[in-house]
Design a protein around this motif. Structure first.
Motif, mmCIF file in Angstrom:
data_model
loop_
_atom_site.group_PDB
_atom_site.id
_atom_site.type_symbol
_atom_site.label_atom_id
_atom_site.label_comp_id
_atom_site.label_asym_id
_atom_site.label_seq_id
_atom_site.Cartn_x
_atom_site.Cartn_y
_atom_site.Cartn_z
ATOM 1 N N ILE A 36 0.848 -1.180 0.126
ATOM 2 C CA ILE A 36 0.057 0.040 0.022
ATOM 3 C C ILE A 36 0.704 1.286 -0.016
ATOM 4 C CG2 ILE A 36 -0.237 0.028 2.525
ATOM 5 C CD1 ILE A 36 -3.025 0.991 2.164
ATOM 6 N N LYS A 37 0.574 2.241 -0.993
ATOM 7 C CA LYS A 37 1.499 3.266 -1.042
ATOM 8 C C LYS A 37 0.743 4.425 -0.132
ATOM 9 C CE LYS A 37 3.265 2.338 -5.323
ATOM 10 N NZ LYS A 37 3.100 0.639 -5.250
ATOM 11 N N ASP A 38 1.061 4.308 1.184
ATOM 12 C CA ASP A 38 0.634 5.486 2.020
ATOM 13 C C ASP A 38 2.072 5.911 2.695
ATOM 14 O OD1 ASP A 38 -2.205 6.631 3.700
ATOM 15 O OD2 ASP A 38 -0.305 6.285 4.905
ATOM 16 N N VAL A 39 2.418 7.047 2.716
ATOM 17 C CA VAL A 39 3.461 7.645 3.221
ATOM 18 C C VAL A 39 3.684 7.359 4.685
ATOM 19 C CG1 VAL A 39 5.132 9.673 3.653
ATOM 20 C CG2 VAL A 39 3.573 9.271 1.497
ATOM 21 N N GLU A 40 2.410 7.727 5.531
ATOM 22 C CA GLU A 40 2.452 7.610 6.911
ATOM 23 C C GLU A 40 2.398 6.194 7.327
ATOM 24 O OE1 GLU A 40 2.887 8.786 10.927
ATOM 25 O OE2 GLU A 40 3.341 9.841 9.011
ATOM 26 N N LEU A 41 1.652 5.265 6.776
ATOM 27 C CA LEU A 41 1.777 3.873 7.160
ATOM 28 C C LEU A 41 3.001 3.234 6.854
ATOM 29 C CD1 LEU A 41 -1.044 1.282 6.453
ATOM 30 C CD2 LEU A 41 1.415 0.897 5.807
ATOM 31 N N ASN A 42 3.749 3.636 5.850
ATOM 32 C CA ASN A 42 5.023 2.958 5.292
ATOM 33 C C ASN A 42 6.239 3.541 6.388
ATOM 34 O OD1 ASN A 42 4.074 2.081 3.022
ATOM 35 N ND2 ASN A 42 4.706 3.617 1.690
ATOM 36 N N ARG A 43 6.009 4.956 7.030
ATOM 37 C CA ARG A 43 6.929 5.265 7.849
ATOM 38 C C ARG A 43 6.774 4.395 9.227
ATOM 39 N NH1 ARG A 43 7.214 7.976 12.504
ATOM 40 N NH2 ARG A 43 4.717 8.046 12.351
ATOM 41 N N ILE A 44 5.488 4.128 9.477
ATOM 42 C CA ILE A 44 5.188 3.381 10.787
ATOM 43 C C ILE A 44 5.660 2.190 10.534
ATOM 44 C CG2 ILE A 44 3.366 2.452 12.392
ATOM 45 C CD1 ILE A 44 1.925 5.150 11.908
ATOM 46 N N GLY A 45 5.053 1.503 9.591
ATOM 47 C CA GLY A 45 5.509 -0.001 9.111
ATOM 48 C C GLY A 45 7.102 -0.225 9.112
ATOM 49 N N THR A 46 7.970 0.784 8.546
ATOM 50 C CA THR A 46 9.461 0.504 8.434
ATOM 51 C C THR A 46 10.036 0.589 9.817
ATOM 52 O OG1 THR A 46 9.513 1.818 6.155
ATOM 53 C CG2 THR A 46 11.360 1.360 7.459
ATOM 54 N N GLU A 47 9.792 1.548 10.569
ATOM 55 C CA GLU A 47 10.147 1.453 11.999
ATOM 56 C C GLU A 47 9.775 -0.161 12.680
ATOM 57 O OE1 GLU A 47 9.447 3.408 16.449
ATOM 58 O OE2 GLU A 47 8.420 4.338 14.606
ATOM 59 N N GLY A 48 8.498 -0.411 12.438
ATOM 60 C CA GLY A 48 7.913 -1.583 13.342
ATOM 61 C C GLY A 48 8.470 -2.946 12.784
ATOM 62 N N ILE A 49 8.755 -2.932 11.346
ATOM 63 C CA ILE A 49 9.426 -4.291 11.044
ATOM 64 C C ILE A 49 10.681 -4.376 11.398
ATOM 65 C CG2 ILE A 49 10.250 -3.593 8.944
ATOM 66 C CD1 ILE A 49 8.907 -6.069 7.635
ATOM 67 N N ARG A 50 11.601 -3.622 11.549
ATOM 68 C CA ARG A 50 13.153 -3.328 11.981
ATOM 69 C C ARG A 50 13.113 -4.105 13.327
ATOM 70 N NH1 ARG A 50 15.549 1.536 8.582
ATOM 71 N NH2 ARG A 50 16.150 0.054 7.095
ATOM 72 N N ILE A 51 12.123 -3.612 14.174
ATOM 73 C CA ILE A 51 12.391 -3.924 15.539
ATOM 74 C C ILE A 51 11.717 -5.367 15.777
ATOM 75 C CG2 ILE A 51 11.531 -3.280 17.938
ATOM 76 C CD1 ILE A 51 11.342 -0.494 17.058
ATOM 77 N N VAL A 52 10.409 -5.591 15.014
ATOM 78 C CA VAL A 52 9.718 -6.726 15.327
ATOM 79 C C VAL A 52 10.584 -8.179 14.864
ATOM 80 C CG1 VAL A 52 7.819 -8.110 14.488
ATOM 81 C CG2 VAL A 52 7.392 -6.077 15.322
ATOM 82 N N THR A 53 11.289 -7.846 13.911
ATOM 83 C CA THR A 53 12.081 -9.112 13.064
ATOM 84 C C THR A 53 13.589 -9.347 14.053
ATOM 85 O OG1 THR A 53 12.950 -7.736 11.586
ATOM 86 C CG2 THR A 53 10.799 -8.832 11.107
ATOM 87 N N LEU A 54 13.658 -8.538 15.083
ATOM 88 C CA LEU A 54 15.127 -8.726 15.534
ATOM 89 C C LEU A 54 15.519 -10.003 16.132
ATOM 90 C CD1 LEU A 54 15.467 -5.422 17.877
ATOM 91 C CD2 LEU A 54 16.798 -5.950 15.964
ATOM 92 N N MET A 55 14.703 -11.009 16.586
ATOM 93 C CA MET A 55 15.023 -12.169 16.885
ATOM 94 C C MET A 55 14.682 -13.166 15.914
ATOM 95 S SD MET A 55 16.814 -12.004 19.775
ATOM 96 C CE MET A 55 17.367 -10.304 20.633
ATOM 97 N N LEU A 56 14.321 -12.775 14.891
ATOM 98 C CA LEU A 56 13.647 -13.766 13.866
ATOM 99 C C LEU A 56 14.935 -14.898 13.746
ATOM 100 C CD1 LEU A 56 11.520 -14.210 12.142
ATOM 101 C CD2 LEU A 56 12.821 -12.904 10.182
ATOM 102 N N PRO A 57 16.319 -14.859 13.441
ATOM 103 C CA PRO A 57 17.154 -15.769 13.379
ATOM 104 C C PRO A 57 16.972 -16.947 14.412
ATOM 105 C CG PRO A 57 18.183 -13.551 13.080
ATOM 106 C CD PRO A 57 16.931 -13.518 13.772
ATOM 107 N N ILE A 58 16.588 -16.641 15.558
ATOM 108 C CA ILE A 58 16.436 -17.728 16.388
ATOM 109 C C ILE A 58 15.016 -18.487 16.492
ATOM 110 C CG2 ILE A 58 18.332 -16.744 18.003
ATOM 111 C CD1 ILE A 58 15.960 -15.835 19.916
#
Length: 453
Positions: free
Chosen positions: A347-369
């Motif tokens: 979805i091309k929504d600037v504010e949603l993309n900003r929130i989602g980019t911050e969120g995905i980087r934190i949410v996936t921090l422990m993905l390798p384990i």
């Protein structure tokens, strides 16, 4: 001993795991497209409320999935164990009861949920702006719930009986059809969000027919017989006892999703819920291959544990962990390096993309384990140790993650919502490591006892 049983008992472990897992991985990836493709095409409507509305149906979808897992996964493990013990007739009784449970659960869930659907969705966090979209989607999904339940449960029993390719073909048929039908129903027919749901249930119906044809044509080692379909209390109890960990995990996921949605709505409004919806879609694409490995491992672990081939059980678990870890590490790298580009595809929504980019980087921090934790949990399910599997399933969701969703957002705002998941992942993995280490030690002890006997 049949050819399938000889294969499970004697073929080299790595090629065997790959043979059973690769079709399941492909099928799970295609099956993930049910949700991901729905959300992708709904995102093309460029309506944030529509995206958020779909995300708000996740708790109820998790409850429906939990009911499917209770019978489907429990029966799969039990069938594999009974075949390993060379008790084919008992495996067929399990299959018949699993079929009846699927019909009862599928219809029953629809009858219970439909009259209260609007209240349920509001409880799950729907706002006046998002409720119409959530209602339009979920009402249609409930109409076809019985087909999805049958398809899910019987598909897993096919895999448990030693036919992973047929099981994969069933999932690929349904999900592939959904990919084709989604844009037609959403845009060509102008049904919008409800169109995505109609495409989904038609695809699930096709998958259910395909699955049942396998048993009707008597191609399975384990036959579906009318005489075995009347429910037997002891069989239902055994199925439920093994499936309860997966059931509890999904129920817990539903509760946790409700808490997350409420925290997101409080800290960032419907826009934040829309961002989480996209993030969850991306996580599904990473985790589905791991769940495919789970499905491939289940009959191998269950059969060899039942046959007391404990060395093969250890080998299968170890290779499964390595295989799963390699997948989640790749997913971690992609999401950390290209988060904005991936979210923008939905979805091309600037504010949603900003929130989602911050969120995905934190949410996936422990993905390798996560690969280690997931494979180890399904190990206990596969060998019939339901209590330990239940503990591990509940640990991450209820004991750790739910309280974090209540505490962290009040301290860190929306960042606290994102932080909860990696903290829960790390905690659950540490405890899982302790339990699986003890289990491997027990297996080594049983191997030595057998050598000395």
């Amino acid at each position: 001993m049949t050819a399938r049983e000889r294969e499970l008992a004697f073929d080299p472990i790595k090629p065997l795991v790959l043979k059973y897992s690769i079709p399941a991985i492909i099928a799970m990836m295609v099956n993930a497209l049910y949700n991901v493709v729905d959300r992708f095409w709904i995102g093309q409507l460029n309506d944030v409320n529509a995206m958020s509305g779909i995300g708000l149906t996740a708790p109820l979808s998790n409850i429906l999935l939990a009911l499917m897992m209770l019978g489907g996964l429990g029966a799969t493990s039990l069938i594999s164990i009974r075949l390993g013990e060379r008790r084919k007739h008992e495996a067929e009784i399990v299959l018949g009861n699993a079929m009846t449970m699927s019909i009862v659960v599928g219809i029953g869930a629809t009858l219970v949920a439909l009259p209260f659907l609007d209240r349920i969705l509001v409880t799950f966090g729907a706002s006046p702006a998002t409720l119409p979209y959530a209602l339009g989607y979920m009402r249609v999904i409930l109409y076809g719930n019985v087909f999805n339940t049958i398809s899910f449960a019987m598909n897993h029993t096919i895999r448990g009986g030693g036919f992973p390719r047929r099981a994969a073909a069933s999932q690929m048929l349904g999900a592939g059809l959904n990919v084709v039908l989604d844009p037609i129903f959403i845009f060509t027919f102008g049904l919008g969000v409800a169109g995505a749901a109609w495409a989904t249930i038609i695809s699930q119906f096709a998958s259910a027919i395909f699955v049942m044809s396998f048993y009707f044509l008597k191609k399975s080692v384990v036959e579906l017989k009318l005489a075995n379909m009347p429910l037997k209390a002891n069989v239902v109890k055994q199925i439920a006892a093994i499936g309860v960990s997966s059931f509890a995990m999904q129920i817990a996921a539903s509760l946790v999703t409700v808490l997350a949605n409420r925290a997101l709505r409080l800290q960032g409004g419907d826009l934040a819920i829309g961002a989480m919806t996209v993030i969850q879609s991306l996580l599904i694409m990473v985790m589905m291959p791991v769940f495919g490995i789970n499905q491939g491992l289940q009959p191998i672990l269950g059969f060899n544990y039942g046959a007391r081939n404990y060395e093969r059980v250890q080998q299968a678990w170890r290779f499964g962990v390595m295989f799963a870890t390699s997948i989640v590490v790749v997913g971690f790298a992609v999401m950390q390096l290209f988060p904005n580009q991936i979210i923008s595809a939905f979805i091309k929504d600037v504010e949603l993309n900003r929130i989602g980019t911050e969120g995905i980087r934190i949410v996936t921090l422990m993905l390798p384990i996560i690969g280690f934790q997931v494979i180890s949990t399904i190990y206990f399910t596969s060998i019939g140790k339901a209590r330990i599997s239940l503990l591990l399933s509940m640990l991450r969701q209820i004991i750790v993650l739910a309280p974090l969703y209540l505490i962290l957002p009040s301290i860190f705002g929306i960042t606290g919502v994102w932080m909860a998941m990696p903290i829960a992942d790390l905690t659950a993995t540490i405890i899982t490591a302790v339990l699986i280490t003890r289990e491997m030690r027990l297996l080594r002890g049983m191997i030595k006892q057998r050598e000395l006997a």
